[in-house]
Design a protein around this motif. Structure first.
Motif, PDB file in Angstrom:
ATOM      1  N   ALA A   1       0.863  -1.182   0.000  1.00 22.60           N
ATOM      2  CA  ALA A   1       0.000   0.000   0.000  1.00 22.60           C
ATOM      3  C   ALA A   1       0.898   1.229   0.000  1.00 22.60           C
ATOM      4  CB  ALA A   1      -0.915  -0.005   1.224  1.00 22.60           C
ATOM      5  N   MET A   2       0.981   1.900  -1.141  1.00 23.27           N
ATOM      6  CA  MET A   2       1.908   3.025  -1.284  1.00 23.27           C
ATOM      7  C   MET A   2       1.217   4.152  -2.046  1.00 23.27           C
ATOM      8  SD  MET A   2       5.422   0.966  -2.316  1.00 23.27           S
ATOM      9  CE  MET A   2       4.767   0.368  -3.879  1.00 23.27           C
ATOM     10  N   GLY A   3       1.899   5.289  -2.172  1.00 24.48           N
ATOM     11  CA  GLY A   3       1.381   6.403  -2.948  1.00 24.48           C
ATOM     12  C   GLY A   3       1.384   6.081  -4.434  1.00 24.48           C
TER      13      GLY A   3
ATOM     14  N   MET B   1      22.336 -14.779   3.539  1.00 23.50           N
ATOM     15  CA  MET B   1      21.526 -14.290   4.646  1.00 23.50           C
ATOM     16  C   MET B   1      20.314 -13.554   4.081  1.00 23.50           C
ATOM     17  SD  MET B   1      22.058 -14.271   8.096  1.00 23.50           S
ATOM     18  CE  MET B   1      23.808 -13.964   8.382  1.00 23.50           C
ATOM     19  N   ALA B   2      19.119 -14.037   4.417  1.00 25.91           N
ATOM     20  CA  ALA B   2      17.894 -13.431   3.898  1.00 25.91           C
ATOM     21  C   ALA B   2      17.135 -12.717   5.010  1.00 25.91           C
ATOM     22  CB  ALA B   2      16.999 -14.508   3.280  1.00 25.91           C
ATOM     23  N   HIS B   3      16.475 -11.642   4.645  1.00 25.07           N
ATOM     24  CA  HIS B   3      15.603 -10.922   5.569  1.00 25.07           C
ATOM     25  C   HIS B   3      14.169 -11.088   5.083  1.00 25.07           C
ATOM     26  CE1 HIS B   3      13.263  -7.550   7.127  1.00 25.07           C
ATOM     27  NE2 HIS B   3      14.130  -7.459   8.118  1.00 25.07           N
ATOM     28  N   LEU B   4      13.312 -11.656   5.941  1.00 24.22           N
ATOM     29  CA  LEU B   4      11.910 -11.863   5.610  1.00 24.22           C
ATOM     30  C   LEU B   4      11.026 -11.042   6.528  1.00 24.22           C
ATOM     31  CD1 LEU B   4      13.440 -14.688   4.895  1.00 24.22           C
ATOM     32  CD2 LEU B   4      11.120 -15.587   4.729  1.00 24.22           C
ATOM     33  N   GLY B   5       9.896 -10.628   6.020  1.00 23.49           N
ATOM     34  CA  GLY B   5       8.930  -9.904   6.830  1.00 23.49           C
ATOM     35  C   GLY B   5       7.706  -9.573   5.995  1.00 23.49           C
ATOM     36  N   ALA B   6       6.612  -9.271   6.661  1.00 27.21           N
ATOM     37  CA  ALA B   6       5.391  -8.878   5.964  1.00 27.21           C
ATOM     38  C   ALA B   6       5.642  -7.597   5.173  1.00 27.21           C
ATOM     39  CB  ALA B   6       4.262  -8.670   6.972  1.00 27.21           C
ATOM     40  N   PRO B   7       4.935  -7.412   4.048  1.00 26.79           N
ATOM     41  CA  PRO B   7       5.106  -6.181   3.267  1.00 26.79           C
ATOM     42  C   PRO B   7       4.449  -4.992   3.961  1.00 26.79           C
ATOM     43  CG  PRO B   7       3.439  -7.574   2.249  1.00 26.79           C
ATOM     44  CD  PRO B   7       4.023  -8.367   3.389  1.00 26.79           C
ATOM     45  N   ASP B   8       5.126  -4.452   4.945  1.00 25.60           N
ATOM     46  CA  ASP B   8       4.620  -3.358   5.775  1.00 25.60           C
ATOM     47  C   ASP B   8       5.790  -2.434   6.070  1.00 25.60           C
ATOM     48  OD1 ASP B   8       3.705  -1.698   7.861  1.00 25.60           O
ATOM     49  OD2 ASP B   8       2.402  -3.257   8.673  1.00 25.60           O
ATOM     50  N   MET B   9       5.723  -1.199   5.586  1.00 26.17           N
ATOM     51  CA  MET B   9       6.840  -0.277   5.744  1.00 26.17           C
ATOM     52  C   MET B   9       7.109   0.089   7.197  1.00 26.17           C
ATOM     53  SD  MET B   9       8.509   0.235   3.055  1.00 26.17           S
ATOM     54  CE  MET B   9       9.538   1.479   3.819  1.00 26.17           C
ATOM     55  N   ARG B  10       6.176  -0.205   8.072  1.00 26.08           N
ATOM     56  CA  ARG B  10       6.408   0.122   9.481  1.00 26.08           C
ATOM     57  C   ARG B  10       7.538  -0.712  10.082  1.00 26.08           C
ATOM     58  NH1 ARG B  10       0.470  -0.230  11.951  1.00 26.08           N
ATOM     59  NH2 ARG B  10       0.586  -2.137  10.694  1.00 26.08           N
ATOM     60  N   HIS B  11       7.882  -1.837   9.438  1.00 25.00           N
ATOM     61  CA  HIS B  11       9.017  -2.607   9.948  1.00 25.00           C
ATOM     62  C   HIS B  11      10.312  -1.823   9.769  1.00 25.00           C
ATOM     63  CE1 HIS B  11      11.311  -6.274  11.000  1.00 25.00           C
ATOM     64  NE2 HIS B  11      12.230  -5.638  10.315  1.00 25.00           N
ATOM     65  N   ALA B  12      10.591  -1.395   8.529  1.00 23.75           N
ATOM     66  CA  ALA B  12      11.835  -0.661   8.269  1.00 23.75           C
ATOM     67  C   ALA B  12      11.858   0.676   9.004  1.00 23.75           C
ATOM     68  CB  ALA B  12      12.000  -0.444   6.769  1.00 23.75           C
ATOM     69  N   ILE B  13      10.708   1.350   9.049  1.00 25.78           N
ATOM     70  CA  ILE B  13      10.634   2.626   9.761  1.00 25.78           C
ATOM     71  C   ILE B  13      10.870   2.414  11.257  1.00 25.78           C
ATOM     72  CG2 ILE B  13       9.118   4.545  10.401  1.00 25.78           C
ATOM     73  CD1 ILE B  13       7.647   4.007   7.685  1.00 25.78           C
ATOM     74  N   GLY B  14      10.190   1.416  11.816  1.00 26.20           N
ATOM     75  CA  GLY B  14      10.336   1.131  13.246  1.00 26.20           C
ATOM     76  C   GLY B  14      11.738   0.698  13.615  1.00 26.20           C
ATOM     77  N   TYR B  15      12.381  -0.054  12.712  1.00 22.96           N
ATOM     78  CA  TYR B  15      13.762  -0.464  12.974  1.00 22.96           C
ATOM     79  C   TYR B  15      14.658   0.772  13.068  1.00 22.96           C
ATOM     80  CZ  TYR B  15      18.273  -2.809  12.504  1.00 22.96           C
ATOM     81  OH  TYR B  15      19.555  -3.244  12.709  1.00 22.96           O
ATOM     82  N   ALA B  16      14.478   1.713  12.133  1.00 25.56           N
ATOM     83  CA  ALA B  16      15.287   2.937  12.147  1.00 25.56           C
ATOM     84  C   ALA B  16      14.951   3.818  13.346  1.00 25.56           C
ATOM     85  CB  ALA B  16      15.080   3.712  10.846  1.00 25.56           C
ATOM     86  N   LEU B  17      13.682   3.869  13.706  1.00 19.47           N
ATOM     87  CA  LEU B  17      13.260   4.710  14.828  1.00 19.47           C
ATOM     88  C   LEU B  17      13.827   4.211  16.151  1.00 19.47           C
ATOM     89  CD1 LEU B  17      11.446   7.071  15.811  1.00 19.47           C
ATOM     90  CD2 LEU B  17       9.575   5.415  15.978  1.00 19.47           C
ATOM     91  N   ASN B  18      13.923   2.903  16.301  1.00 18.55           N
ATOM     92  CA  ASN B  18      14.365   2.317  17.569  1.00 18.55           C
ATOM     93  C   ASN B  18      15.823   1.873  17.590  1.00 18.55           C
ATOM     94  OD1 ASN B  18      11.742   2.139  19.177  1.00 18.55           O
ATOM     95  ND2 ASN B  18      11.157   1.183  17.243  1.00 18.55           N
ATOM     96  N   TRP B  19      16.495   1.897  16.438  1.00 19.36           N
ATOM     97  CA  TRP B  19      17.880   1.446  16.350  1.00 19.36           C
ATOM     98  C   TRP B  19      18.762   2.164  17.385  1.00 19.36           C
ATOM     99  CZ3 TRP B  19      22.655   3.534  15.540  1.00 19.36           C
ATOM    100  CH2 TRP B  19      23.672   2.654  15.183  1.00 19.36           C
ATOM    101  N   PRO B  20      19.678   1.464  18.023  1.00 19.87           N
ATOM    102  CA  PRO B  20      20.135   0.091  17.796  1.00 19.87           C
ATOM    103  C   PRO B  20      19.318  -0.981  18.520  1.00 19.87           C
ATOM    104  CG  PRO B  20      21.513   1.104  19.453  1.00 19.87           C
ATOM    105  CD  PRO B  20      20.529   2.162  19.024  1.00 19.87           C
ATOM    106  N   ASP B  21      18.244  -0.586  19.191  1.00 16.39           N
ATOM    107  CA  ASP B  21      17.392  -1.553  19.870  1.00 16.39           C
ATOM    108  C   ASP B  21      16.301  -2.041  18.921  1.00 16.39           C
ATOM    109  OD1 ASP B  21      18.817  -1.156  22.268  1.00 16.39           O
ATOM    110  OD2 ASP B  21      17.581   0.600  22.746  1.00 16.39           O
ATOM    111  N   ARG B  22      15.644  -3.105  19.303  1.00 11.74           N
ATOM    112  CA  ARG B  22      14.447  -3.564  18.608  1.00 11.74           C
ATOM    113  C   ARG B  22      13.263  -3.418  19.558  1.00 11.74           C
ATOM    114  NH1 ARG B  22      14.915  -6.414  13.745  1.00 11.74           N
ATOM    115  NH2 ARG B  22      17.047  -7.054  13.202  1.00 11.74           N
ATOM    116  N   ALA B  23      12.190  -2.827  19.053  1.00  5.32           N
ATOM    117  CA  ALA B  23      10.987  -2.639  19.859  1.00  5.32           C
ATOM    118  C   ALA B  23       9.835  -3.416  19.230  1.00  5.32           C
ATOM    119  CB  ALA B  23      10.640  -1.153  19.936  1.00  5.32           C
ATOM    120  N   HIS B  24       8.813  -3.673  20.025  1.00  3.10           N
ATOM    121  CA  HIS B  24       7.625  -4.328  19.478  1.00  3.10           C
ATOM    122  C   HIS B  24       7.022  -3.443  18.396  1.00  3.10           C
ATOM    123  CE1 HIS B  24       3.878  -6.626  19.312  1.00  3.10           C
ATOM    124  NE2 HIS B  24       3.277  -5.451  19.248  1.00  3.10           N
ATOM    125  N   LEU B  25       6.676  -4.048  17.263  1.00  5.78           N
ATOM    126  CA  LEU B  25       6.064  -3.311  16.161  1.00  5.78           C
ATOM    127  C   LEU B  25       4.745  -3.971  15.769  1.00  5.78           C
ATOM    128  CD1 LEU B  25       9.187  -2.658  13.872  1.00  5.78           C
ATOM    129  CD2 LEU B  25       8.084  -1.044  15.442  1.00  5.78           C
TER     130      LEU B  25
END
Length: 396
Positions: A206-208, A261-285
């Protein structure tokens, strides 16, 4: 003593990335967890004002000066300052903030991003065009001022995470994936009749509208190939693209010992955004968890160069470097505008970009050693002028 809330700014707040960032910030506590310095947007001033009020921002900036009276009216009594225009965007980036989301679409996002880096900020970079047009300048500015750039594109965030604890010298290949977009299964001869509405529907994300059309043409992926080269400083021949219709594997990194090494996840931009927002920690998303047994299979295929000529053009840009990225991006944006306006066919967009690159290479040369904001702006203007001329004369 309670630690002061982190200070943040969101550039491009009313776009899809900005909305997802806002969602995560509000879920984390909003103004109780973050001090919001600046929010910026384009013409949707009602939404911009609503977000600024919710986060109690210091300033809200619209890129369009004609929208300033409406923004001031929408913010009346809130205590949020209103501003407008390119200079106001840069001034907002000059304001102290610990973390800055760069999600302005297009070349316009470069100047605020550079301003934030010059102040040593952490820049969460969702603006593809910054690295495509000015990769060396952006990375050198970050290094010179002790700033950090965290990638927010899902593919580059995936590569960044796969490289955690690894040496870049051990990397043998980087594979970024693409859904293939709206037309991946269409007969090639039908693409010339593709409508704007058909190109604006993505099978997974879901994008612009603009980025969805760029996904269909794979200009989006072409930009990401160039980004990969600039951000991770790897040779172009190490970068591969695979069509992956499920959009669950975002990137893979291959190492010299044969490991992948593969990175898997649902197609939801909140994962990449949340990773950057909380880096270097990981938070519940609040993103979906994958059930691999239910998914059952993952499929991959090599992209067809005839269907996706943008990928070939990206290779040419990486070979030239210099101002080629700026010319490529500007011509692409002009061609996309023409397609949306009904002035250009879907396949014609790649033709315009190819023509502009050839003309600018012949006329002025693009592979200069030193780039600056001034010569990038000049290249951007010239590429748009040439693209408009090509569109007007050829009607590709």
């Amino acid at each position: 003593m309670t630690a002061a809330p982190r200070s943040i700014s969101i550039f491009g707040a009313t776009g899809s990335i900005g909305e997802s960032t806002f969602d995560l910030v509000m879920r984390a506590g909003g103004p109780a967890a973050f001090h919001t310095v600046a929010l910026t947007g384009a013409r949707n001033v009602a939404r911009l004002a609503e977000m600024a009020r919710a986060l109690r921002a210091e300033v809200a900036v619209t890129a369009d000066p004609t929208c300033l009276p409406a923004l001031r009216e929408a913010l009346a009594g809130s205590g949020v300052e209103a501003a407008a225009g390119e200079a106001a965007l840069v001034e907002a980036a000059d304001r102290p903030a610990d973390w800055v989301m760069s999600a302005i679409v297009g070349f316009a996002g470069l100047a605020p991003g550079l301003a934030a880096l010059r102040h040593g900020r952490t820049l969460a970079l969702a603006n593809k065009e910054s690295l495509v047009t000015a990769g060396p300048l952006l990375m050198e500015t970050a290094a010179a001022h002790g700033a950090r750039i965290l990638p927010v594109d899902s593919e580059h965030s995936a590569v960044f995470q796969a490289l955690a604890g690894e040496e870049i010298a051990a990397v043998e290949r980087i594979i970024i994936t693409a859904s293939g977009g709206a037309f991946r299964d269409w007969p090639l001869e039908r693409l010339a009749q593709a409508s704007v509405a058909e190109a604006s529907t993505h099978p997974n994300w879901a994008m612009g509208q603009r980025i969805t059309i760029d996904s269909a043409s794979m200009f989006n992926k072409a930009l990401e190939v160039i980004e990969t080269r600039e951000y991770f400083n790897v040779a172009p021949e190490l970068i591969e693209v695979l069509v992956h219709p499920e959009s669950l594997v975002h990137a893979l990194v291959g190492f010299r010992d044969g490991a992948l090494m593969a990175h898997l996840g649902a197609p939801d931009m909140r994962h990449a955004i949340g990773y950057a927002l909380n880096w270097p920690d990981r938070a519940h998303l609040p993103v979906a968890r994958l059930d691999l047994a239910q998914i059952g299979r993952l499929s991959f295929a090599a992209p067809d160069p005839a269907r996706y000529p943008a990928l070939t053009l990206a290779r040419e840009v990486m070979a030239i470097r210099g101002l080629a990225g700026a010319a490529f991006n500007a011509a692409k944006e002009a061609a996309l505008d023409a397609f949306i306006a009904g002035q250009l066919s879907f396949p014609g967009m790649a033709g315009v970009v190819e023509d502009v690159l050839a003309r600018m290479s012949a006329q002025t040369g693009l592979g200069i050693a030193t780039i600056s904001l001034d010569n990038l702006r000049q290249a951007d203007r010239e590429a748009r002028r040439l693209a408009e001329a090509v569109i007007a004369s050829a009607r590709i």
